[in-house]
Design a protein around this motif. Structure first.
Motif, PDB file in Angstrom:
ATOM      1  N   ALA A   1      20.611  15.406  47.337  1.00 43.56           N
ATOM      2  CA  ALA A   1      21.478  16.562  47.530  1.00 43.56           C
ATOM      3  C   ALA A   1      20.739  17.556  48.419  1.00 43.56           C
ATOM      4  O   ALA A   1      19.500  17.563  48.462  1.00 43.56           O
TER       5      ALA A   1
ATOM      6  N   VAL B   1      31.702  16.147  45.591  1.00 41.76           N
ATOM      7  CA  VAL B   1      30.759  15.323  46.338  1.00 41.76           C
ATOM      8  C   VAL B   1      29.606  15.000  45.400  1.00 41.76           C
ATOM      9  O   VAL B   1      29.008  15.899  44.803  1.00 41.76           O
TER      10      VAL B   1
ATOM     11  N   TYR C   1      25.950  12.727  44.729  1.00 40.84           N
ATOM     12  CA  TYR C   1      24.813  12.094  45.405  1.00 40.84           C
ATOM     13  C   TYR C   1      24.222  11.023  44.493  1.00 40.84           C
ATOM     14  O   TYR C   1      23.940  11.277  43.317  1.00 40.84           O
TER      15      TYR C   1
ATOM     16  N   ALA D   1      27.681  16.910  53.735  1.00 44.15           N
ATOM     17  CA  ALA D   1      28.445  17.447  52.609  1.00 44.15           C
ATOM     18  C   ALA D   1      29.658  18.230  53.098  1.00 44.15           C
ATOM     19  O   ALA D   1      30.747  18.149  52.505  1.00 44.15           O
TER      20      ALA D   1
END
Length: 298
Positions: free
Chosen positions: A41, A82, A84, A58
């Motif tokens: 991230a 989103v 990761y 992102a």
């Protein structure tokens, strides 16, 4: 109830949103549309340049997810995220676990024939590891006005009772009929007495289905059907399918507790199906393990 959608910004991602919207529309389920990016991230980036790259990715994913929201059916609650992870399948399972989800919905199609399944890498990984039910969308799927019928492929092995319970509840909540299905492949070898074997297979299938109908009770309309063919694929192709129908099957007996593993028969069925398929993990018999596992409902 919450459904996780594994989303990619292409026609397959749109098909996954279409199925999830149809499944959610009649039972107030919430959709969480997830796009998985490789770690790290942005906040966990090791250096400035890496953080800038991840922030750009992102932002792009966020824009695509905003477009996906526009494809959600009217009256269906939805959000985006989103995630990761080291792999897409891992990210979807983590999202399902964090969100206490009932179902993961993904496209199974990878340039396969229209209305058929060609399992891609993400779907394949989920079908070998997910502790949550997984819904697979065939190529070319379009959202129906309503889910019209649930069909459960019922076998005689251990775990069929758990699948039946999930299927009955799924049909009852949507107020649609449930069809219980037994498949007979007539691929006997030359030494087999074909007529005797066929009668025995039909009788066994009918006993299993009659017991399942009795177990299902009166919460929804239940019918039973035996389909036969020279192979599992031809048996499936002999059946009539409704627009808006969804099939539910159980995981192989070789699967770990509360994990999915597609057996040989299920894989053959999958190749022939023209409608979406939900695979339910193997039920847990140990109460302590069950207490730590996600509930099974679709």
């Amino acid at each position: 109830m919450r459904y996780i959608i594994g989303y990619a910004p292409n026609k397959h991602g749109e098909e996954a949103v279409a199925l999830a919207s149809a499944l959610a529309s009649t039972q107030d389920a919430e959709l969480r549309i997830v796009h998985v990016l490789d770690k790290p991230a942005p906040a966990d980036a090791a250096f400035v340049e890496q953080r800038a790259v991840q922030e750009t990715r992102a932002a792009w994913a966020g824009e695509r997810l905003a477009e996906a929201l526009l494809r959600v059916g009217d009256g269906v609650r939805a959000s985006t995220d989103v995630v990761y992870a080291d792999s897409v399948a891992e990210g979807l399972i983590d999202a399902a676990r964090d969100g206490d989800a009932a179902l993961i919905v993904v496209s199974a199609a990878r340039n396969g024939p229209l209305k058929r399944f060609t399992i891609g890498s993400v779907a394949n990984a989920l079908l070998h590891a997910s502790p949550f039910p997984v819904a697979l969308v065939p190529a070319g799927y379009e959202r129906p006005a309503n889910i019209t019928r649930m069909t459960a492929a019922i076998g005689s092995r251990q775990g069929a009772e758990a699948l039946l319970e999930v299927a009955v509840q799924a049909a009852a909540r949507r107020q649609v009929p449930l069809r219980l299905l037994s498949l007979i492949a007539l691929d006997f070898d030359e030494a087999t007495d074909h007529e005797f074997a066929l009668k025995a297979a039909r009788a066994h299938a009918r006993i299993v289905l009659d017991e399942a109908v009795a177990t299902a009770g009166t919460s929804t309309e239940v019918t039973a059907e035996v389909a036969e063919g020279s192979t599992i694929e031809t048996a499936v192709e002999s059946l009539r399918w409704k627009v808006g129908e969804v099939v539910v099957i159980g995981s192989s007996r070789l699967a770990e507790h509360r994990k999915i593993f597609m057996g040989n028969t299920a894989n053959k069925l999958l190749r022939a199906l023209p409608v979406p398929l939900i695979v339910v993990p193997r039920a847990v018999s140990d109460e302590s393990a069950e207490a730590e596992s996600p509930s099974l409902s679709v």
